[in-house]
Each structure stands twice: as structure tokens, then as C-alpha cells.
Design a protein around this motif. Structure first.
Motif, mmCIF file in Angstrom:
data_model
loop_
_atom_site.group_PDB
_atom_site.id
_atom_site.type_symbol
_atom_site.label_atom_id
_atom_site.label_comp_id
_atom_site.label_asym_id
_atom_site.label_seq_id
_atom_site.Cartn_x
_atom_site.Cartn_y
_atom_site.Cartn_z
ATOM 1 N N SER A 15 31.216 39.810 44.144
ATOM 2 C CA SER A 15 32.094 38.717 43.684
ATOM 3 C C SER A 15 32.795 39.002 42.363
ATOM 4 O O SER A 15 33.527 38.143 41.861
ATOM 5 C CB SER A 15 31.276 37.429 43.543
ATOM 6 O OG SER A 15 30.375 37.524 42.446
ATOM 7 N N LEU A 16 32.578 40.201 41.799
ATOM 8 C CA LEU A 16 33.110 40.479 40.460
ATOM 9 C C LEU A 16 34.165 41.579 40.457
ATOM 10 O O LEU A 16 34.495 42.130 39.403
ATOM 11 C CB LEU A 16 31.961 40.874 39.518
ATOM 12 C CG LEU A 16 30.800 39.879 39.411
ATOM 13 C CD1 LEU A 16 29.713 40.441 38.517
ATOM 14 C CD2 LEU A 16 31.282 38.531 38.893
ATOM 15 N N TYR A 17 34.718 41.899 41.614
ATOM 16 C CA TYR A 17 35.656 43.021 41.694
ATOM 17 C C TYR A 17 36.955 42.754 40.942
ATOM 18 O O TYR A 17 37.575 43.682 40.408
ATOM 19 C CB TYR A 17 35.941 43.388 43.150
ATOM 20 C CG TYR A 17 34.730 43.897 43.906
ATOM 21 C CD1 TYR A 17 33.770 44.674 43.264
ATOM 22 C CD2 TYR A 17 34.550 43.606 45.245
ATOM 23 C CE1 TYR A 17 32.651 45.138 43.932
ATOM 24 C CE2 TYR A 17 33.435 44.065 45.937
ATOM 25 C CZ TYR A 17 32.489 44.827 45.279
ATOM 26 O OH TYR A 17 31.388 45.294 45.951
ATOM 27 N N GLU A 18 37.398 41.522 40.890
ATOM 28 C CA GLU A 18 38.636 41.215 40.164
ATOM 29 C C GLU A 18 38.460 41.496 38.671
ATOM 30 O O GLU A 18 39.336 42.082 38.023
ATOM 31 C CB GLU A 18 39.052 39.766 40.379
ATOM 32 C CG GLU A 18 40.369 39.410 39.694
ATOM 33 C CD GLU A 18 40.830 37.983 39.969
ATOM 34 O OE1 GLU A 18 41.833 37.575 39.355
ATOM 35 O OE2 GLU A 18 40.191 37.301 40.791
ATOM 36 N N GLU A 19 37.311 41.060 38.122
ATOM 37 C CA GLU A 19 37.027 41.352 36.717
ATOM 38 C C GLU A 19 37.002 42.860 36.487
ATOM 39 O O GLU A 19 37.574 43.341 35.496
ATOM 40 C CB GLU A 19 35.682 40.747 36.311
ATOM 41 C CG GLU A 19 35.706 39.249 36.100
ATOM 42 C CD GLU A 19 35.479 38.455 37.381
ATOM 43 O OE1 GLU A 19 35.318 37.235 37.279
ATOM 44 O OE2 GLU A 19 35.487 39.071 38.479
ATOM 45 N N GLU A 20 36.355 43.583 37.391
ATOM 46 C CA GLU A 20 36.259 45.028 37.239
ATOM 47 C C GLU A 20 37.638 45.684 37.231
ATOM 48 O O GLU A 20 37.935 46.534 36.385
ATOM 49 C CB GLU A 20 35.400 45.611 38.371
ATOM 50 C CG GLU A 20 35.175 47.114 38.265
ATOM 51 C CD GLU A 20 34.374 47.649 39.434
ATOM 52 O OE1 GLU A 20 33.561 48.562 39.229
ATOM 53 O OE2 GLU A 20 34.577 47.160 40.562
ATOM 54 N N ARG A 21 38.486 45.296 38.165
ATOM 55 C CA ARG A 21 39.842 45.859 38.222
ATOM 56 C C ARG A 21 40.607 45.586 36.925
ATOM 57 O O ARG A 21 41.303 46.465 36.399
ATOM 58 C CB ARG A 21 40.611 45.274 39.413
ATOM 59 C CG ARG A 21 40.235 45.869 40.751
ATOM 60 C CD ARG A 21 41.232 45.475 41.835
ATOM 61 N NE ARG A 21 41.269 44.027 42.050
ATOM 62 C CZ ARG A 21 40.488 43.384 42.913
ATOM 63 N NH1 ARG A 21 39.603 44.064 43.642
ATOM 64 N NH2 ARG A 21 40.581 42.068 43.066
ATOM 65 N N ASN A 22 40.471 44.374 36.409
ATOM 66 C CA ASN A 22 41.158 44.027 35.165
ATOM 67 C C ASN A 22 40.670 44.884 33.998
ATOM 68 O O ASN A 22 41.471 45.317 33.152
ATOM 69 C CB ASN A 22 40.973 42.546 34.847
ATOM 70 C CG ASN A 22 41.739 41.643 35.789
ATOM 71 O OD1 ASN A 22 42.718 42.063 36.404
ATOM 72 N ND2 ASN A 22 41.309 40.395 35.912
ATOM 73 N N TRP A 23 39.377 45.118 33.927
ATOM 74 C CA TRP A 23 38.841 45.959 32.852
ATOM 75 C C TRP A 23 39.422 47.357 32.914
ATOM 76 O O TRP A 23 39.842 47.912 31.892
ATOM 77 C CB TRP A 23 37.313 46.009 32.923
ATOM 78 C CG TRP A 23 36.643 44.684 32.742
ATOM 79 C CD1 TRP A 23 37.163 43.568 32.149
ATOM 80 C CD2 TRP A 23 35.321 44.334 33.161
ATOM 81 N NE1 TRP A 23 36.245 42.540 32.177
ATOM 82 C CE2 TRP A 23 35.100 42.971 32.782
ATOM 83 C CE3 TRP A 23 34.297 45.003 33.803
ATOM 84 C CZ2 TRP A 23 33.906 42.302 33.045
ATOM 85 C CZ3 TRP A 23 33.097 44.353 34.065
ATOM 86 C CH2 TRP A 23 32.905 43.017 33.690
ATOM 87 N N TYR A 24 39.428 47.944 34.107
ATOM 88 C CA TYR A 24 39.974 49.293 34.242
ATOM 89 C C TYR A 24 41.452 49.325 33.860
ATOM 90 O O TYR A 24 41.916 50.223 33.159
ATOM 91 C CB TYR A 24 39.803 49.808 35.672
ATOM 92 C CG TYR A 24 38.375 50.117 36.070
ATOM 93 C CD1 TYR A 24 37.500 50.736 35.183
ATOM 94 C CD2 TYR A 24 37.901 49.798 37.337
ATOM 95 C CE1 TYR A 24 36.193 51.015 35.544
ATOM 96 C CE2 TYR A 24 36.595 50.082 37.718
ATOM 97 C CZ TYR A 24 35.752 50.683 36.820
ATOM 98 O OH TYR A 24 34.453 50.962 37.184
ATOM 99 N N ASP A 25 42.199 48.331 34.340
ATOM 100 C CA ASP A 25 43.644 48.309 34.108
ATOM 101 C C ASP A 25 43.984 48.094 32.639
ATOM 102 O O ASP A 25 44.987 48.636 32.135
ATOM 103 C CB ASP A 25 44.308 47.210 34.948
ATOM 104 C CG ASP A 25 44.278 47.506 36.437
ATOM 105 O OD1 ASP A 25 44.022 48.677 36.804
ATOM 106 O OD2 ASP A 25 44.485 46.566 37.233
#
Length: 347
Positions: A24-34
Motif C-alpha cells: 500500500s506504500l508504492y506511491e510514497e516510494e515512487r515519490n521518494w525516488y523521483d
């Protein structure tokens, strides 16, 4: 025909909870990388998007129901992993400088304009810890553990052997890996999760320190079983207990797996024995026992992540090549994992 090795998976003598936050936390993860990891190569960023590292947080703190706290742990997982992946083959002075700067930011120094975005992640983590009620002495503890145990004794401790390709003795290897796996500062995060910072006299007690070290050695050995396929294909990744046992004792791969699992299980047995015989830490006995319970969940939860999360971190070609690294240069061996047997009943 491609060569295949059969590798055991650890089994732990306690039950493991399941987190509602897995996946459920993939959106947060993508934002961190970006936003904060653009200092990495484009190829490394593509790799990290396959790894599902954000799920490590959920798997390792499965009983935590506060989403913000799970996100905080997941944030730590990613910048700790990137610290290791990025710095492992840098010159020692550069590793030391990286560790020094992380320590400064953890202790409250603001990231400078133009600095690597990873420092913004670390600053955010510090703000989260303060929000969760962690006192200054605890923040200093985790900052020191990150710098001294993880970076200096761990990553820098390994760099000497990676540069020389010399195999350290097994007793020394266990201590170096206990630091480089990053779990000594990682378990500090249990305190904000349970809302209680262990006082120094409890945290520094001989038994608690031994339990912290044991979980780090156990997780390092656990990692060796899970990642052996990747490490057999990268020359600089020979610091794996299975590989080193083969080198030191001139034994077969299967024999080395058996011996590594025997050693792993001995450390687990010691951990269980000590955790079942804690001294009286009144008036904080309950909080100390809760701390140990969460360590157990972290150990077995991470083991579940390796085999149940669908991570692509250890797939062929999926591991990020660090600065000064060569990536996979040796032929991949097919790895088939099977569940090891333990006579213990779940506790």
C-alpha cells in the motif's frame, strides 16, 4: 543445462504477524525516488523501482497499525539500503565523509542546497522521530549507531576485504556483517513504534546488547541464504557465509549451506534463551519485553519479505551497480530455495 543449487530458507520458532500495509506504500516510494534519489544513475533508479523495498518496513513491523510510523520505518529502510549500495565500493575517505554527513543531518543539521536528496529523507525521518516523542538521547543513539556501527564498522569494515578480495576469518566476518547489515540502528526504531525510548541503563545492559548483536548476526545470515544467487554472480559480493565457508573449509556448496544453517540456528537458539530469561528491568519490564517481541517480528518478518513479497531485487541484472562496481560478471546459477527443518514448536 544450467547449474542449480538447492538453498535452505530459515525457519523461526515463533509466529509472525501479517501487516495490513504490505503493497500500500508504492506511491510514497515512487515519490521518494523521483524527488530525492536523482543522484543515482538512471539504471539504478530503474532497479530500485523493481525492488519493493518499501514493503520491508511493513513486513518487519507487522503489528504496527499507525500508517505514519510504518512509512517512517520504510523511509529508513530505503535510505539505509541506498547508503550501503551506493557507498560500498567508494574509497574509504568518501565512505567516512558520507557517514559523517548523515550523522550531522540526523543530529539536526539542515541539508545544504545542492546536496544529495538522501539527506532530505534523513531530515524528514528526524522530524518524524521528534513527532513520535523521541527524546534527544534516543536520536543521538540512533545517529551514533548508524555512523559507527553501520557505516564505519560495517560498510568500511567490508571495504578492506572487498578491495583485497581476502576472506576474513568466520568469527570476524560475523561481526563485520552484523554491522554492515544495518540492523543495529534499525532496531532502534522500535522505540518510536512502541512510544517508549529505552533508557540508557536498559539499552546498554549486557543482555540487551547481546540480543541486539544476535539479531544482527541472524539477519545477516538470513540475508546470505536469500541473496546467494546474486552474490555468486558478482565478484565483489563474496562476503557471504556460504561462500566463505566453502573457501575456508574446502567443502561443497551443499555442505556449506548445511553448516551456515547450523550456525544460524545456534544464534537463534541463544537469542530465544536470553529473551526468555531477561533480568528485572522494573519499572520498565513490559516495555523491554515489548522491545524484544518487536525484534523477533523484525527477524522473521524480513525473512518473509525475501520469499513472499515478490521483490525483484535479486533477479538477474536487477541489482544496482555501485560507483566503481562492475555488476554481474559471472554466470548465474539457478537457486531453488527449500524450507529448512526445525524441531522447535512455535513460541
Amino acid at each position: 543445462m544450467k547449474k542449480q543449487f538447492n538453498v535452505p530458507m530459515p525457519v523461526y520458532p515463533w509466529s509472525t504477524a501479517q501487516s495490513p500495509f504490505v503493497g500500500s506504500l508504492y506511491e510514497e516510494e515512487r515519490n521518494w525516488y523521483d524527488q530525492d534519489y536523482q543522484f543515482l544513475s538512471p539504471e539504478a533508479l530503474v532497479s530500485y523501482h523493481r525492488h519493493r523495498l518499501v514493503d520491508v518496513g511493513a513486513f518487519m513491523v507487522p503489528t504496527v497499525t499507525d500508517r505514519k510510523k510504518v512509512i517512517s520505518v520504510a523511509r529508513f529502510v530505503i535510505y539505509m539500503t541506498v547508503t550501503d549500495d551506493y557507498a560500498e565500493l567508494l574509497p574509504v575517505k568518501e565512505i567516512a565523509a558520507f557517514g559523517d554527513r548523515i550523522f550531522e543531518v540526523m543530529m539536526g543539521d539542515d541539508p545544504r542546497p545542492g546536496e544529495k536528496g538522501i539527506f532530505r529523507q534523513i531530515q524528514t525521518n528526524r522530524k518524524e522521530w521528534i513527532e513520535f516523542g523521541m527524546p534527544d538521547f534516543w536520536i543521538e543513539r540512533i545517529a551514533k549507531n548508524y555512523k559507527h556501527h553501520f557505516v564505519i564498522d560495517g560498510i568500511m569494515g567490508e571495504s578492506k576485504y572487498k578491495a583485497s578480495m581476502e576472506a576474513p576469518p568466520m568469527s570476524l566476518f560475523h561481526l563485520i556483517r552484523a554491522n554492515s547489515i544495518g540492523m543495529i540502528p534499525f532496531v532502534d526504531q522500535i522505540c518510536p513504534l512502541i512510544g517508549f525510548a529505552l533508557p540508557d541503563d536498559i539499552y546498554n545492559h549486557t543482555i540487551i546488547q547481546r540480543l541486539v548483536l544476535l539479531q544482527s548476526i541472524i539477519v545477516a545470515l538470513q540475508n546470505d541464504f536469500a541473496t546467494i544467487g546474486k552474490e555468486l554472480s558478482i565478484e565483489s559480493e563474496f562476503l557471504n557465509s556460504i561462500i566463505l565457508l566453502q573457501r575456508h573449509h574446502k567443502i561443497s556448496f551443499d555442505e556449506a549451506c548445511t553448516e551456515a544453517m547450523r550456525v544460524h540456528d545456534e544464534f537463534v537458539d541463544e537469542f530465544v534463551t536470553l529473551s526468555n530469561h531477561l533480568p528485572d528491568f522494573s519499572p520498565y519490564q513490559k516495555q523491554t519485553e515489548d522491545f524484544i517481541y518487536h525484534i523477533k517480528q523484525m527477524i522473521s518478518g524480513l525473512n518473509d519479505w525475501y520469499y513472499k513479497s515478490g521483490t525483484g531485487r535479486y533477479d538477474p541484472g536487477a541489482f544496482p551497480v555501485p560507483p566503481n562496481g562492475k555488476g554481474e560478471t559471472l554466470e548465474r546459477v539457478e537457486i531453488k530455495h527449500f524450507q529448512a527443518n526445525r524441531e522447535d514448536k512455535l513460541k
